[in-house]
Structure formats: C-alpha cells, structure tokens
Design a protein around this motif. Structure first.
Motif, PDB file in Angstrom:
ATOM      1  N   LYS A  76      20.273  59.787  30.797  1.00  0.00           N
ATOM      2  CA  LYS A  76      20.842  60.370  31.724  1.00  0.00           C
ATOM      3  C   LYS A  76      19.804  61.581  31.894  1.00  0.00           C
ATOM      4  O   LYS A  76      19.602  62.367  32.994  1.00  0.00           O
ATOM      5  CB  LYS A  76      22.004  61.032  31.166  1.00  0.00           C
ATOM      6  N   LYS A  77      19.538  62.321  30.381  1.00  0.00           N
ATOM      7  CA  LYS A  77      18.681  63.726  30.258  1.00  0.00           C
ATOM      8  C   LYS A  77      17.679  63.743  31.089  1.00  0.00           C
ATOM      9  O   LYS A  77      17.306  64.562  31.420  1.00  0.00           O
ATOM     10  CB  LYS A  77      18.606  63.999  28.695  1.00  0.00           C
ATOM     11  N   SER A  78      16.883  62.059  30.622  1.00  0.00           N
ATOM     12  CA  SER A  78      15.413  61.928  30.798  1.00  0.00           C
ATOM     13  C   SER A  78      15.701  62.426  32.666  1.00  0.00           C
ATOM     14  O   SER A  78      15.126  62.593  33.455  1.00  0.00           O
ATOM     15  CB  SER A  78      15.129  60.660  30.544  1.00  0.00           C
ATOM     16  N   TYR A  79      16.962  61.456  33.316  1.00  0.00           N
ATOM     17  CA  TYR A  79      17.276  61.093  34.581  1.00  0.00           C
ATOM     18  C   TYR A  79      17.441  62.870  35.787  1.00  0.00           C
ATOM     19  O   TYR A  79      16.825  63.030  36.540  1.00  0.00           O
ATOM     20  CB  TYR A  79      18.353  60.550  34.904  1.00  0.00           C
ATOM     21  N   GLU A  80      18.017  63.338  34.782  1.00  0.00           N
ATOM     22  CA  GLU A  80      18.136  64.346  35.204  1.00  0.00           C
ATOM     23  C   GLU A  80      16.672  65.632  35.395  1.00  0.00           C
ATOM     24  O   GLU A  80      16.901  66.375  36.974  1.00  0.00           O
ATOM     25  CB  GLU A  80      19.513  65.436  34.236  1.00  0.00           C
ATOM     26  N   ASP A  81      16.212  65.514  34.222  1.00  0.00           N
ATOM     27  CA  ASP A  81      14.567  66.142  34.746  1.00  0.00           C
ATOM     28  C   ASP A  81      13.942  65.691  36.294  1.00  0.00           C
ATOM     29  O   ASP A  81      13.451  66.064  36.391  1.00  0.00           O
ATOM     30  CB  ASP A  81      13.599  65.913  33.226  1.00  0.00           C
ATOM     31  N   GLU A 120      23.012  58.413  26.830  1.00  0.00           N
ATOM     32  CA  GLU A 120      23.221  60.209  26.764  1.00  0.00           C
ATOM     33  C   GLU A 120      21.067  60.396  26.666  1.00  0.00           C
ATOM     34  O   GLU A 120      20.880  61.343  28.157  1.00  0.00           O
ATOM     35  CB  GLU A 120      23.871  60.365  25.360  1.00  0.00           C
ATOM     36  N   ALA A 121      20.623  60.001  26.004  1.00  0.00           N
ATOM     37  CA  ALA A 121      19.277  60.477  26.150  1.00  0.00           C
ATOM     38  C   ALA A 121      19.036  59.564  28.101  1.00  0.00           C
ATOM     39  O   ALA A 121      17.692  60.578  28.815  1.00  0.00           O
ATOM     40  CB  ALA A 121      18.175  59.631  25.547  1.00  0.00           C
TER      41      ALA A 121
END
Length: 783
Positions: free
Chosen positions: A375-380, A372-373
């Motif tokens: 994925k969030k970094s990837y989206e940013d 989850e962490a």
C-alpha cells in the motif's frame, strides 16, 4: 640367489671420453634434444595428472550431491511403504503403488546420472593414460619402472573403484526393487542364485589366499627369482585359457535361441505395455476455490496437459487414447503423471493440516505486513503518476516561442556578467563588481525559473549549503535552487556557493533547462512528447500497462488522456490482471502488488475450504488412476512374467560371469605377485646383499595375504547371512520389512566399499602426481 644390478659405473666410463676438434658445432647435441623432448612430455603428463586430480575432486562434490538426492528418494520410499501398510481402500493402495513406481523411475534417472559422473572421471583417466604412455617413451629404465609402479597403482585403484561403483549401483537397484516386488518364491529363487554366485566368489578368494600362502612359504634365499617369474607366467597363461573357455561358454549361452527368445519376450511385452491407451475420456470439475492454487502447485507442464477451462469452470481432463503407462523413466505417461500429481496433492493437503491453527486464528502476519508495504509503495507510485499527469496537462498549452524568449533573456544576462562573476576579486571595486554580476545572474535565473514554472510546472533540484546562523553556529541548510537565488540579500553569494562551473558553456548547461540538451541543476520535463513519455512510465509503475484496462482503445495521440489520466480502482486492476493472464502476459505495477497482497490474506482465510477441495480432487484422481491401472493390469502382469523368466536366464549368465571373475581374481593375484617380483629384480641395488629385496617381498606378500584372508571372511559372512534369510523364507518367518532391511544393509556395505575405493584412487593420483613431479624436476636439473 642371482642379483641383477645396473652397470652404472661402466656406463659412466663409456661416455667419459671427450674428443675436441677445431670446428665449433652450433647444432644442439642429440642428448640435449632428447632431454628437452623428455621434459616437454613430462610437463604435459604433469598437467594431465593435475587435470585428472581436479576433475576427480569436482566429481566428488557432484557425487556428494547425488548421494543426498539418493537419500531423499530412499526417505520417500520409506514414507510410501509406511502409507501402504496403513492404507485401507483399493484406490489408496493403487495410488501408493503407482507412486512407488514413480519413485522407481526417479531412481532410474538417478542411476543414469550417477553413471554419467563416473564416465566423466573415466574420460579424464583415459586421457591421462595417453600422456603417461608418451612420457614413458622418453624415460630410462629406472625412471620407467618408477612411473610404471605408480601407473599400475592408479590402474588397480581405478579398476577397483569402477567395480565398487557397479556394486553400489547394483545394491541400490536391488533395494529399489525390494520396495515394489515382494514374492516369497521369487525371493527364495533370488537368494539361491546369490548363494550360488557368492560360493563361486568364495572359491576364487580362497584360491587367492592359497597362492599368496604358497609364495610366502618359499625359500627366497636359494630361489631363482627369474625362474619364479617364468613359473608365474605359465600359471597365468593356463588360467587365462580357463577363463577364456568360460567366457566362450557364456557367449554361446547368450546367443542361444532360448536366451534370445526370453529377451525378446521382455521387449515385446514392454512395447505392448508402453503403447496401452486410455480407453475413455475422464473429466472432473476442479473446485473453483482451488483452481489457481492447484495449477500453480502442479506446474505449467502438468497444468497445460490436464487442466482445461470451459466458460467459468475448470476441469481436470484425461483424453481418450492418451498413452496409459510407461516403463521408460524418461517418457512418463498418464499413470505416472497422475501418481506424480497425487503426490503434489497429498503434500498440499499436508500443508493445510500443518497450517490449520494459523488459519483458524487468522494469523498470517507476513501477508498483512506485505499488504502494508504494498500500500505504501502504491501511494508513492500514485503520487508520482499524479505529478506526471499534472505536468502533462499543463504542457498541452505550452508556448515554445515564449519559452525560447525567456531562455534568451536569461542567457543574455549570463553571457554579459559571467566573466566578471567568475573572476576572483582583489580590490574593493572588483569585489563590488563581482557581487553585482553574481546578483544579476541570480536575478535573471529567478525570473527564468518563475516564468517557466508557471508554464509547465517546472521544478528545481534541492541543494544543501553550509550556512552560519544568526547566533554564529554553522549548519547545513537544504532549499531549492529557486529559494536560494530568491534571497534578497545574499542571492549572488549563494549562487557562488552552489557553483559557477568550469566555464560559461558548462554554467548554462547546468542552470538552464534543456540548454544544450542537458541540465543537471534543473529537473525539466521539456517538450510535450518528453512529458508524455514520463507520464506513461509513471502510469506503468503505478498500474501496469493500460492496454489491459481498455480492450477497445487504440494507443494514439488522440486518446492519450483517456487511458493515462484516469486512476483505476483495485477491482479494475483485478480485471486487467485477468485479461493479461488470458493473453499469456503478466501485469506488473504497484497496484498489482496490492491486489496480490490482499489475495494472499484472503487465501490464508480460505485455506479451510481449500483443503476440502483438495480432498475431493484427490479422491477423483485416485479413481481415474485405479481405472487406468486396472486396464493395463494384464499387460503389466505379462511384462512382469517376461522379466521374471528372463531373470532366470540372466542368473545363469551371471553364474558364468562369477566363474570367470573368480578365475580372474586368481589371475590378478598372480599378476600382482609377478609384478612385485619383476619390480624387485629390476630395482635390485648395486652392491646390495639381496636381503633387502627378499624382506620387501615377504612383507608385501604378508600384507596381501592378510587382505585376501579378510576378503574370505567377509564373503563367508555374506553367505551365512543369505543362508539364514533363506531358512527364514522356507519356514515362513520372513517378511518384506526384513527383505528391505537386508538390501539397506547391502547398500551401506557397498557404499563403504565404494568410498574406500574412491580414497584409494585419490591416493594413487597423489602418488602418481608426486612421481611425475619428481621426474620432471630431474629432467630440468639434467638439462
């Protein structure tokens, strides 16, 4: 009894007369020069003592770490011994035996490091002796005696510590051997040799007791102490001759043809064993599901040496002609490597056993949270990359001349109005002019920002101002600079609040992008080349280096868009990761972190199949290890026999050593008695009755006698324990567990002796430090 006293008063009177002359001598008196020299030597000695003390404290810390490491090796041996008792197959027994050999090699390395630690302490100790010798040359008789006593205490403590260290290492060595070699006939012979040596030692200790007892029984009220010292000197000389004769006999024995032949046999068989080769190539296909995990666990060195890829498959390969085994801990060969790898495989199988419930339940919350962490970094990171890509696309049609014109228009307005805008107004007229100038500049900046934004996607920094709202409350409001300056009513006021900077040049640098090469208020990508570099950085952060995505692409201006403006799928990211690994590189980026997190979850789900793969691999490696060990069995047996034969010669050599040490023990005792007598004679107090010296000597002798008697009792107990075990060997009730336990106790006893010796050495260092400090202070006072 004759008393020896300092003629202090006479010496003082001899130097009490002073003659004055009419000449003034500017040269420093020789006495003062000597004092200064003494002070310098004592200061150096003082520093050397402190250096030795600090080095010893540091060595103690390292020794504690070494002790912990030795304990780990010991625990591993116990575990392997238990496994050996439970083993049922020949392959399993061979594997455990090989691991015990590896454990022995680990111990050999530990022993080398432990000796190095003592050597460091020895170096500081020897350096200290040189400084103390230099200081001794500048002291008077009484001071020399004080320093000599402290030095002697330190020397005795160091020698005791060195012997205790050797005893401890030897006990560890015996314990190490006990786990691997257990043969009742060999053990019986070993116990008999130890009994013989310990009886030599006991005889020496009993002689020491008798010497102390004889000294105590003398009548010191009538004795001539100097005659006693001469008698002790004669006795010591006779014992030195006896010890020298034993050492000479030992030297002849060690140089005999029989001894040298036995020693050479060990070297010859060892050389043959170390040069044995693997007879046939061995190749086993590693189950595909564990290849990556296996290579990671065994480490790069093992992986490079034994894991080979052929097409889509990976094999564990042992080359024909590879070195089969080794007796050198610093140069392990194939058999030792396989045993080490099998140990890692065993640990990995145990990991799966301990994680089994978590695998079945699908419980790997850490991996899920990591995903989850990631994925969030990837989206940013993707958002940042998309913004950079948009700016790059817009910048491709950027008109530099039009941009320069827009900048000039804004700069002209700023140049015209800045002096009025920055001036603090007084009259209403000045206030009106000031606000008009601020509004004009704000309007010019808004025009500039809007025009440029339309061209290259320019964005502006946000800025927070404290504003009074319509109901009269104060609040912090955050807007872009463009929004603040676009306010129809208060644009000039807000510009003033944001800041007019210190001068005109600073103002233009702050508010105009790229003006004077920098801009603090405006974030501008500037030229197309600058924007391109930002795009590369954003792409690398999101996906990693794009060169690993397109093998046939040349990085140049002609195809920048092709490989930087397309978002790869996660499957394409996996391919790029593999390509980077094939080139011995590592792909980084937010997308890679997502893939790694997904793989971690998949790995948790696949651990059940991992275990099956590892169990099969373990069986295959055990088979190859057994093959190698069978091949070198005859060479190993020949080497073991040569070692056993040579051990008998070494035992005879040790018997000579034990005899010499027994005599040396008596010499040491007599030397200590002589030293104590000499010290008391030299330090006899002027005007004293002499009773003080007699009482001191008797007290000291009594303490030494008590210690000597305790040593005899301890040695008698060692002999009794050995005799009991020897009887058990002879009646068939002895076993390897008892043998190992015996040496464990020997290690603990040797450890306690070494720890006691370390304490005595530390105390002696402190005592020496106190004496040198006192002598240094005395020298400073005299000066």
């Amino acid at each position: 009894m004759r008393k020896v006293k300092y003629l202090v008063a006479a010496l003082l009177l001899m130097g009490a007369t002073t003659t004055f002359t009419s000449c003034i001598d500017n040269d420093e008196p020789a006495g003062i020069t000597d004092l200064r020299g003494a002070k310098a030597e004592l200061i150096r000695a003082k520093a050397a003592v402190e250096t030795a003390r600090v080095a010893y404290v540091e060595a103690q810390t390292r020794w504690a770490n070494a002790e912990a490491e030795a304990k780990e090796i010991q625990n591993k041996r116990d575990d392997l011994k238990y496994q050996q008792e439970q083993a049922t197959t020949e392959a399993e027994i061979a594997r455990i035996q090989a691991e015990l050999e590896i454990n022995k090699l680990n111990w050999e390395n530990w022993k080398i490091n432990a000796q190095m630690e003592l050597d460091k302490t020895k170096k500081e100790y020897e350096d200290l002796q040189e400084y103390l010798a230099a200081a001794d040359n500048v002291l008077n008789g009484y001071e020399q005696q004080l320093l000599s006593d402290a030095k002697t205490q330190l020397q005795e403590a160091y020698n005791y510590m060195e012997k205790a260290h050797s005893l401890y290492i030897g006990a560890q060595d015996d314990l190490n051997t006990a786990y691997i070699n257990y043969d009742e006939e060999t053990i019986k012979a070993s116990f008999e040799r130890q009994l013989e040596l310990k009886k030599f030692e006991l005889a020496g200790l009993e002689k020491v007791v008798s010497e102390y007892q004889a000294q105590i029984e003398k009548d010191y009220g009538t004795a001539d102490w100097e005659a006693e010292i001469k008698s002790l000197t004669d006795s010591i000389a006779k014992l030195e001759l006896k010890r020298g004769s034993i050492v000479e006999e030992q030297t002849k024995y060690v140089n005999s043809d029989e001894y040298r032949a036995a020693e050479q046999a060990v070297n010859t068989t060892k050389n043959k064993l170390d040069n044995a080769k693997v007879e046939e190539e061995y190749k086993y296909e590693i189950p595909s599901e564990i290849v990556t995990d296996f290579k990671t666990k065994i480490g790069q060195d093992y992986a490079n040496a034994y894991v080979v890829a052929e097409g889509s498959k990976s094999y564990f390969k042992v080359a024909k002609g590879a070195k089969a085994t080794s007796s050198d801990p610093a140069k392990p060969a194939t058999a030792q490597d396989l045993a080490g790898i099998l140990e890692i495989v065993d640990a990995r199988i145990e990991d799966f056993n301990s994680e089994w419930d978590a695998v079945i339940d699908g419980a790997d919350e850490t991996a899920k949270a990591n995903l989850e962490a990631a994925k969030k970094s990837y989206e940013d990171a993707v958002t940042a990359w998309k913004n950079a890509a948009t700016k790059y696309n817009n910048a491709k049609g950027f008109d530099q001349a039009a941009y320069d014109k827009i900048v000039k228009t804004a700069v002209d307005v700023i140049d015209k109005n800045y002096a009025i805008a920055i001036k603090t107004p007084g009259t209403d007229t000045e206030k009106a002019a000031n606000l008009a100038a601020l509004n004009a500049i704000a309007s010019a900046l808004v025009t500039y920002y809007n025009a440029v934004d339309a061209k290259v996607g320019l964005t502006t920094n946000e800025y927070t101002l404290n504003i009074t709202n319509p109901v009269g409350d104060s609040e912090n409001v955050k807007k872009t600079i463009l929004a603040w300056l676009s306010d129809a009513t208060y644009s000039g006021v807000y510009l003033n609040k944001i800041g007019m900077q210190a001068d005109l040049a600073s103002f233009k640098k702050y508010y105009i992008a790229d003006y004077g090469k920098t801009s603090a208020a405006v974030k501008s990508m500037g030229s197309e080349d600058t924007i391109y570099k930002a795009l590369v950085g954003a792409s690398d952060a999101a996906f990693g280096k794009r060169i690993y995505y397109y093998s046939d692409v040349t990085i140049s201006a002609a195809n920048k868009n092709e490989y930087l403006l397309v978002q790869p799928t996660l499957d394409e990211v996996r391919v790029a990761i593999a390509k980077a690994e094939a080139e011995n590189a590592t792909l980084t980026g937010a997308a890679v972190a997502v893939v790694d997190a997904e793989d971690a979850i998949a790995s948790a789900a696949d651990k059940a199949t991992y275990k099956e793969g590892y169990v099969a691999l373990k069986a295959a490696l055990e088979t190859e290890l057994t093959t190698i060990l069978n091949h070198v069995e005859d060479l190993q047996d020949a080497y073991d026999k040569a070692v056993a034969d040579f051990d008998k010669f070494k035992a005879n050599k040790e018997a000579y050593t034990a005899k010499a040490q027994a005599v040396q023990g008596v010499i040491d005792a007599l030397m200590k008695i002589k030293g104590q007598l000499q010290s008391l004679v030299n330090l006899a107090l002027p005007g004293g009755s002499g009773n003080e010296s007699t009482e001191q000597l008797v007290a000291w002798l009594t303490a030494q006698l008590d210690t000597a008697k305790a040593n005899v009792i301890a040695k008698e107990k060692e002999i009794a324990d050995l005799e009991k075990q020897l009887a058990q060997v002879e009646d068939g009730t002895y076993n390897q567990t008892m043998y190992i336990e015996y040496y464990k106790q020997a290690v603990e006893f040797a450890k306690s002796v070494y720890e006691e010796a370390q304490t005595l050495y530390a105390d002696a260092l402190v005592r020496l430090q106190e004496v040198v400090a006192a002598l240094t202070n005395s020298s400073e006072s005299a000066e």
